[in-house]
Every structure is written in structure tokens, then in C-alpha cells.
Motif scaffolding. Sequence first.
Motif, short mmCIF file in Angstrom:
data_model
loop_
_atom_site.label_atom_id
_atom_site.label_comp_id
_atom_site.label_asym_id
_atom_site.label_seq_id
_atom_site.Cartn_x
_atom_site.Cartn_y
_atom_site.Cartn_z
N ILE A 199 -14.07 5.71 8.64
CA ILE A 199 -14.82 5.50 9.79
C ILE A 199 -15.79 5.96 9.49
CG2 ILE A 199 -14.23 6.52 11.76
CD1 ILE A 199 -11.62 6.85 11.41
N LEU A 200 -16.78 4.87 9.75
CA LEU A 200 -18.29 4.38 9.38
C LEU A 200 -18.82 5.82 10.36
CD1 LEU A 200 -19.14 1.00 9.37
CD2 LEU A 200 -18.84 2.37 7.24
N PRO A 201 -20.06 6.40 9.75
CA PRO A 201 -21.03 7.29 10.95
C PRO A 201 -21.19 6.47 11.89
CG PRO A 201 -21.87 7.39 8.21
CD PRO A 201 -20.11 5.81 8.22
N ASP A 202 -21.42 7.46 13.21
CA ASP A 202 -22.14 6.68 14.72
C ASP A 202 -23.49 6.06 13.53
OD1 ASP A 202 -19.65 7.72 15.82
OD2 ASP A 202 -20.83 9.68 15.09
N GLN A 203 -24.01 6.22 13.17
CA GLN A 203 -25.08 5.34 12.82
C GLN A 203 -24.94 4.82 12.16
OE1 GLN A 203 -28.34 6.07 14.95
NE2 GLN A 203 -27.06 7.43 16.25
N SER A 204 -25.97 3.05 12.57
CA SER A 204 -25.80 2.31 11.69
C SER A 204 -26.68 2.65 9.78
CB SER A 204 -26.11 0.62 11.97
OG SER A 204 -27.19 0.91 11.75
N VAL A 208 1.04 -1.11 0.27
CA VAL A 208 -0.27 0.04 0.09
C VAL A 208 1.04 0.89 0.14
CG1 VAL A 208 -1.74 1.11 0.89
CG2 VAL A 208 -1.63 -0.97 1.20
N GLN A 209 1.31 1.70 -1.57
CA GLN A 209 1.85 3.05 -1.34
C GLN A 209 1.08 4.42 -1.20
OE1 GLN A 209 4.51 3.39 -5.26
NE2 GLN A 209 5.35 4.78 -3.98
N PHE A 210 -0.39 4.26 -1.93
CA PHE A 210 -1.52 4.97 -2.06
C PHE A 210 -2.10 5.06 -0.76
CE2 PHE A 210 0.85 4.84 -5.96
CZ PHE A 210 1.76 5.77 -5.60
N TRP A 211 -2.85 6.35 0.46
CA TRP A 211 -3.85 5.28 0.89
C TRP A 211 -4.53 7.03 1.20
CZ3 TRP A 211 -3.93 6.21 6.11
CH2 TRP A 211 -2.47 6.75 6.85
N THR A 212 -5.36 7.10 2.13
CA THR A 212 -5.94 8.20 2.64
C THR A 212 -7.13 7.52 3.79
OG1 THR A 212 -6.25 10.04 2.65
CG2 THR A 212 -7.86 8.23 1.40
N CYS A 213 -6.88 8.65 4.36
CA CYS A 213 -8.86 7.74 5.62
C CYS A 213 -9.44 8.61 5.59
CB CYS A 213 -8.10 7.81 7.05
SG CYS A 213 -9.45 7.45 8.38
N LEU A 214 -10.96 8.61 5.37
CA LEU A 214 -11.63 9.69 5.50
C LEU A 214 -12.62 8.81 6.68
CD1 LEU A 214 -13.48 11.30 3.15
CD2 LEU A 214 -14.58 9.85 2.56
N ASN A 215 -13.30 10.25 7.42
CA ASN A 215 -14.15 9.82 8.41
C ASN A 215 -15.63 10.06 8.34
OD1 ASN A 215 -14.74 9.91 11.46
ND2 ASN A 215 -14.11 11.98 11.95
N PHE A 216 -16.33 9.76 8.74
CA PHE A 216 -17.90 10.44 9.41
C PHE A 216 -18.40 9.75 10.28
CE2 PHE A 216 -17.44 7.95 4.36
CZ PHE A 216 -18.08 9.69 3.51
N SER A 217 -17.34 9.35 11.22
CA SER A 217 -17.92 9.68 12.67
C SER A 217 -17.71 11.33 13.39
CB SER A 217 -16.78 8.63 13.27
OG SER A 217 -17.69 8.93 14.68
#
Length: 301
Positions: A157-162, A74-83
Motif C-alpha cells: 500500500i503506497l504512501p499517501d504522497q506520490s 500464491v502460497q507465500f505472501w504478505t502486505c506492507l503498508n506505507f499509508s
Amino acid sequence: MELAGIWDCQNRRCNARSARIRIHPGELQAVSAVEFCVIQKGKQMLKEVALTALASIAKSTKARDWKMVNGGTVQFWTCLNFSYKLRNVETTTTICNELVNMCVSKGTQFSANSLLPIRSANPSQIEEALISVHDQSMARLASMGQNGKQLQLLIIILPDQSGSYGKIKRICDTELGIVSQCCKPANLTRLSKQYFENVALKINVKVGGRNNVLSDAIQRRIPLVSDLLTIIFGADVTHRQPGEDSGPSIAAVCMAFVDWPEITKYRGLVSAQHHREEIIQDLYRTTVDPQRGVIHRGMIR
């Protein structure tokens, strides 16, 4: 003789129906749950069995320093947070660092720095946020002279609500072509080593690695398969629930041959077909093109 249960080492009681031991040694930084069933009366006997099993498991876990058979890259990655609960940048950065370090320790080649800054987004704008990350990552790679490359992993990172997992996976897998790893915020706040180990296993397979191999395959002792170059196929058709009179059935075919003779990696395809049709319709077919001639199509070709 009857089902008597097992001794609960943590709570120091015997549960008549339960057969659970919770292991929580401080040095393991994780909680493991192992279930046993003992056919015998007597709490003392149950306690001795449980304690013996606990000691054996704890010993094997302490000594475990396992790695993947083959680590992916994994050379190119990032993180997206919805929580909303994890909006703090330092918190999400710490989580990502812990996960990256775990992947590296288990054998995955993982860049320490994300391609794009770790960011948070509104859970009511999931599609817009995913498309934005895709477009920004492509632009960033182009500016780096990495034309033709794309984001290799998006940690979400998933939202707090399912209820958003299916939508996120559909967009990433079928519309944007992004490999994604979703994590529930409740599982991340504890920074559990065991949880990060489990996620690391999932990531490694998604980025081209192998987590395990049959020992008989390595030693080439599987009859027939180890002797000649072999492709192993698996196929199945899934139908709608009884009572549903419409909607397609889903056919799936997978084949293992990429890493023969270990045969642990496989490729798969799915195809929709007529309602409750058991025979896979799109397994193989040919069409005739006026310019190209006969074209072989289908799931196997």
C-alpha cells in the motif's frame, strides 16, 4: 450532420462534447465508464442510443462471471503498508482479505493466510522496511523447512504522497527479487469490486497465470504459427528525448513460446546500450573462456 454528444443517463443531461455514460447499478458494486460518439443531431435520439447501450452493457456485466484462463499460485505472501490513512490493522486486514478473495474467485490459487503478519512502516524508511520484510520472510520460510523458497508476492500500500512508486519497484525488482503489487490508498478505501478485479488480473500474470488467450490460438487457426512449434520475437529500442546528448538507449526483446500454441506468455530482457544506437548491440555475442571454451551470451542465445 455534426458531433452532437451523448445523453448522460446518470445526470440526465446532454453534453455537447462529452460522450460518457456512468453505470452504477447497486448489484454490480462497481462503477463503469463507457464512451460513445454519435454523429447525429437531437437529444432524444442521443438519449435512446445511450439507454440502449446502457441496458446492453449492464446485462452483459451482470451475466459476467469470468475467470482467468489459467490461475497462478500464491502460497507465500504478505502486505506492507506505507499509508498513514490506513494504519488501522483491521482496515488493512479487510483490504487484503477482499483482494485475496477476489483473486481466488477469478481462478488464482491463493493462500488465505499471509506468511508474515500484515504490518505498517514509515514512508520515510521504505528501503529499510522492504529489506526487513525480505529478510524476515526468508527466515520464516527456512524455519518452515522451505529452504530455497522465497516470498511469492508482496502487496504494497503506497504512501499517501506520490513519488515513491519508482523507488519501491526498483528495490523489489532489481535488488531483492520480490514480485510486488502496489496499490494506491485512495483506491483501496472504497473497497471497489471493479478495482479489486483489475488488481487481481495484474497479480495473476505476475505469479505465472494467464488471463486470456486468442480463440484462434486455442482452435489452432493462426496461419503458420499453429502449424509448427513457433517462437515469436518482439524487439525495440527506446532513446532519450531530443536534446539530451548523453545517457544510454534501452533495448528490449521479448519472446513468446512458453505456452505454444496459445503463445500468450512471454519472457523479456532489457539492456542498456550506446546513446541513440538503433541496432541492438547485445542481441547475441560470444566470448571465449580459457577453461569453458566458447560461451554464448546476449539477449538471445
